[in-house]
Enzyme design. Sequence first.
Site, PDB file in Angstrom:
ATOM      1  N   SER A 134     -34.515 -39.697  53.871  1.00 54.25           N
ATOM      2  CA  SER A 134     -33.036 -40.042  53.529  1.00 54.25           C
ATOM      3  C   SER A 134     -32.495 -41.173  54.569  1.00 54.25           C
ATOM      4  O   SER A 134     -32.652 -41.169  55.770  1.00 54.25           O
ATOM      5  CB  SER A 134     -32.295 -38.906  53.791  1.00 54.25           C
ATOM      6  OG  SER A 134     -32.903 -37.625  53.352  1.00 54.25           O
TER       7      SER A 134
ATOM      8  N   HIS B 154     -31.947 -42.008  47.678  1.00 51.60           N
ATOM      9  CA  HIS B 154     -33.204 -42.274  47.468  1.00 51.60           C
ATOM     10  C   HIS B 154     -33.380 -43.223  46.231  1.00 51.60           C
ATOM     11  O   HIS B 154     -33.087 -42.825  45.432  1.00 51.60           O
ATOM     12  CB  HIS B 154     -34.025 -40.882  47.171  1.00 51.60           C
ATOM     13  CG  HIS B 154     -34.276 -40.045  48.415  1.00 51.60           C
ATOM     14  ND1 HIS B 154     -35.289 -39.899  49.248  1.00 51.60           N
ATOM     15  CD2 HIS B 154     -33.233 -39.108  48.772  1.00 51.60           C
ATOM     16  CE1 HIS B 154     -35.028 -39.022  50.349  1.00 51.60           C
ATOM     17  NE2 HIS B 154     -33.696 -38.643  49.991  1.00 51.60           N
TER      18      HIS B 154
ATOM     19  N   HIS C 131     -39.543 -34.594  46.093  1.00 57.71           N
ATOM     20  CA  HIS C 131     -39.293 -33.199  47.011  1.00 57.71           C
ATOM     21  C   HIS C 131     -39.808 -32.289  45.909  1.00 57.71           C
ATOM     22  O   HIS C 131     -39.497 -32.238  44.860  1.00 57.71           O
ATOM     23  CB  HIS C 131     -37.983 -33.098  47.422  1.00 57.71           C
ATOM     24  CG  HIS C 131     -37.575 -34.054  48.308  1.00 57.71           C
ATOM     25  ND1 HIS C 131     -36.866 -35.216  47.927  1.00 57.71           N
ATOM     26  CD2 HIS C 131     -37.667 -34.026  49.713  1.00 57.71           C
ATOM     27  CE1 HIS C 131     -36.511 -35.930  48.965  1.00 57.71           C
ATOM     28  NE2 HIS C 131     -36.992 -35.346  50.132  1.00 57.71           N
TER      29      HIS C 131
ATOM     30  N   TYR D  70     -38.320 -29.357  46.071  1.00 62.37           N
ATOM     31  CA  TYR D  70     -36.887 -28.794  45.444  1.00 62.37           C
ATOM     32  C   TYR D  70     -36.526 -29.315  44.095  1.00 62.37           C
ATOM     33  O   TYR D  70     -35.595 -28.878  43.418  1.00 62.37           O
ATOM     34  CB  TYR D  70     -36.063 -28.564  46.690  1.00 62.37           C
ATOM     35  CG  TYR D  70     -35.556 -29.918  47.258  1.00 62.37           C
ATOM     36  CD1 TYR D  70     -34.574 -30.573  46.354  1.00 62.37           C
ATOM     37  CD2 TYR D  70     -35.889 -30.280  48.513  1.00 62.37           C
ATOM     38  CE1 TYR D  70     -33.909 -31.840  46.810  1.00 62.37           C
ATOM     39  CE2 TYR D  70     -35.423 -31.423  49.221  1.00 62.37           C
ATOM     40  CZ  TYR D  70     -34.515 -32.467  48.285  1.00 62.37           C
ATOM     41  OH  TYR D  70     -33.985 -33.528  48.732  1.00 62.37           O
ATOM     42  N   GLU D  71     -36.960 -30.619  43.733  1.00 64.46           N
ATOM     43  CA  GLU D  71     -36.546 -31.151  42.956  1.00 64.46           C
ATOM     44  C   GLU D  71     -37.350 -30.818  41.515  1.00 64.46           C
ATOM     45  O   GLU D  71     -36.662 -31.204  40.387  1.00 64.46           O
ATOM     46  CB  GLU D  71     -36.673 -32.790  42.766  1.00 64.46           C
ATOM     47  CG  GLU D  71     -35.871 -33.412  44.056  1.00 64.46           C
ATOM     48  CD  GLU D  71     -36.494 -34.921  44.180  1.00 64.46           C
ATOM     49  OE1 GLU D  71     -35.690 -35.943  43.678  1.00 64.46           O
ATOM     50  OE2 GLU D  71     -37.462 -35.309  45.053  1.00 64.46           O
TER      51      GLU D  71
ATOM     52  N   ALA E 277     -35.211 -36.600  57.498  1.00 65.42           N
ATOM     53  CA  ALA E 277     -34.259 -35.924  58.205  1.00 65.42           C
ATOM     54  C   ALA E 277     -34.278 -34.301  58.528  1.00 65.42           C
ATOM     55  O   ALA E 277     -34.895 -33.879  57.587  1.00 65.42           O
ATOM     56  CB  ALA E 277     -32.794 -35.854  57.356  1.00 65.42           C
TER      57      ALA E 277
ATOM     58  N   MET F  36     -37.107 -30.063  54.725  1.00 61.49           N
ATOM     59  CA  MET F  36     -37.467 -29.830  53.246  1.00 61.49           C
ATOM     60  C   MET F  36     -38.523 -30.826  52.676  1.00 61.49           C
ATOM     61  O   MET F  36     -38.705 -31.015  51.494  1.00 61.49           O
ATOM     62  CB  MET F  36     -36.547 -29.810  52.459  1.00 61.49           C
ATOM     63  CG  MET F  36     -35.164 -29.065  52.655  1.00 61.49           C
ATOM     64  SD  MET F  36     -33.781 -28.904  51.660  1.00 61.49           S
ATOM     65  CE  MET F  36     -32.539 -28.043  52.743  1.00 61.49           C
ATOM     66  N   SER F  37     -39.421 -31.558  53.738  1.00 57.92           N
ATOM     67  CA  SER F  37     -40.242 -32.607  53.169  1.00 57.92           C
ATOM     68  C   SER F  37     -41.175 -32.483  53.884  1.00 57.92           C
ATOM     69  O   SER F  37     -41.858 -31.512  54.634  1.00 57.92           O
ATOM     70  CB  SER F  37     -39.616 -33.936  53.048  1.00 57.92           C
ATOM     71  OG  SER F  37     -39.357 -34.320  54.171  1.00 57.92           O
TER      72      SER F  37
ATOM     73  N   ASN G 139     -28.513 -32.695  62.201  1.00 49.59           N
ATOM     74  CA  ASN G 139     -27.345 -31.401  62.624  1.00 49.59           C
ATOM     75  C   ASN G 139     -28.100 -30.491  63.282  1.00 49.59           C
ATOM     76  O   ASN G 139     -29.254 -30.584  63.225  1.00 49.59           O
ATOM     77  CB  ASN G 139     -26.997 -30.855  61.071  1.00 49.59           C
ATOM     78  CG  ASN G 139     -28.069 -30.609  60.343  1.00 49.59           C
ATOM     79  OD1 ASN G 139     -28.921 -31.318  59.645  1.00 49.59           O
ATOM     80  ND2 ASN G 139     -28.644 -29.296  60.285  1.00 49.59           N
TER      81      ASN G 139
ATOM     82  N   HIS H 265     -24.654 -32.080  53.113  1.00 51.39           N
ATOM     83  CA  HIS H 265     -25.431 -33.080  53.065  1.00 51.39           C
ATOM     84  C   HIS H 265     -24.889 -34.354  53.734  1.00 51.39           C
ATOM     85  O   HIS H 265     -25.514 -35.324  54.040  1.00 51.39           O
ATOM     86  CB  HIS H 265     -25.833 -33.317  51.608  1.00 51.39           C
ATOM     87  CG  HIS H 265     -26.699 -34.191  51.436  1.00 51.39           C
ATOM     88  ND1 HIS H 265     -28.034 -34.559  51.855  1.00 51.39           N
ATOM     89  CD2 HIS H 265     -26.670 -35.465  50.560  1.00 51.39           C
ATOM     90  CE1 HIS H 265     -28.573 -35.686  51.370  1.00 51.39           C
ATOM     91  NE2 HIS H 265     -27.685 -36.291  50.693  1.00 51.39           N
TER      92      HIS H 265
HETATM   93  N1  HPA Z   1     -32.571 -27.831  57.198  1.00 49.99           N
HETATM   94  C1  HPA Z   1     -33.314 -28.444  56.401  1.00 49.99           C
HETATM   95  N2  HPA Z   1     -33.622 -29.815  56.062  1.00 49.99           N
HETATM   96  C2  HPA Z   1     -32.631 -30.377  56.530  1.00 49.99           C
HETATM   97  C3  HPA Z   1     -31.793 -29.917  57.531  1.00 49.99           C
HETATM   98  C4  HPA Z   1     -31.487 -28.466  57.880  1.00 49.99           C
HETATM   99  O1  HPA Z   1     -30.734 -28.245  58.662  1.00 49.99           O
HETATM  100  N3  HPA Z   1     -30.993 -31.046  58.101  1.00 49.99           N
HETATM  101  C5  HPA Z   1     -31.433 -32.302  57.164  1.00 49.99           C
HETATM  102  N4  HPA Z   1     -32.414 -31.905  56.613  1.00 49.99           N
END
Ligand code: HPA
Length: 270
Positions: A31, A62, A84, A86-87, A114, A210-211, A234, A245
């Site tokens: 990202s 992306h 991903h 999740y997609e 990220a 998540m990657s 975060n 997001h």
């Molecule tokens: N959790 C999972 N994936 C993420 C996060 C998170 O807090 N922040 C950015 N990608």
Amino acid sequence: MTSLSEKIKETAAFLKEKGMTEPEFGLILGSGLGELASEIENAVSLDYADIPNWGRSTVVGHAGKLVYGDLAGRKVLALQGRFHFYEGNPLDIVTFPVRVMKALGATGVIVTNAAGGIGYGPGTLMAITDHINMTGQNPLIGENLDEFGPRFPDMSKSYTPEYRAVAHKVADKLGIKLDEGVYIGVTGPTYETPAEIRAYKTLGADAVGMSTVPEVIVAAHSGLKVLGISCITNFAAGFQEELNHEEVVEVTERVKGDFKRLLKETLAEL
Ligand code: HPA
């Protein structure tokens, strides 16, 4: 049905024919960092939609392009937008670019993402020392591709210590703070619950995302060296009021100048 092995050969031959002939490094840009691919010189660029056997990118931010050319004096093949799980992409698709990078002769990959910080706060750059696969999946399940690697691959040093040492040296030189830690990979698309994050902290994770885990498993299988860097966007769930997001995108934007400088200089020295 065409086997995975045949698809890899077919796609590698197609990309070679388009001029993506001899990458030294694969870049998998998460990202916000995709624009690094637009700094590639003498670029040959292809839309994902035009590449046989390739996946489709659906996430905002992306781009969905494969870019080959020179970056920091090295020949790179960059994914501008990764796939991903999740997609809804099967792991064969998520990890297919890594197989193709190997088939084209790359020796190393740089993977960025990220991630939520478990201890680390927003804006931190974290060199990944190791991962915990919390996805319940493994991209190597199924017939082993013996030409790539063994049935039971060693994961002891899947994030190449020498690459990390170079990244730290470069970060020091540039005056960029680079932390390090363990990445725990989940499927998403939900962010985690606070209880999950407490559990992951106990397990030894410093960042969650998540990657990356599927791609690094496939890289390790085929003997590709790996540098992984997370941009902490975060505090993970439970350590801040709420997650969204927009914050992930905003923090990536803020940090990307340093992140890009670090990656380019590191690439030059790998
Ligand atoms: N959790 C999972 N994936 C993420 C996060 C998170 O807090 N922040 C950015 N990608």
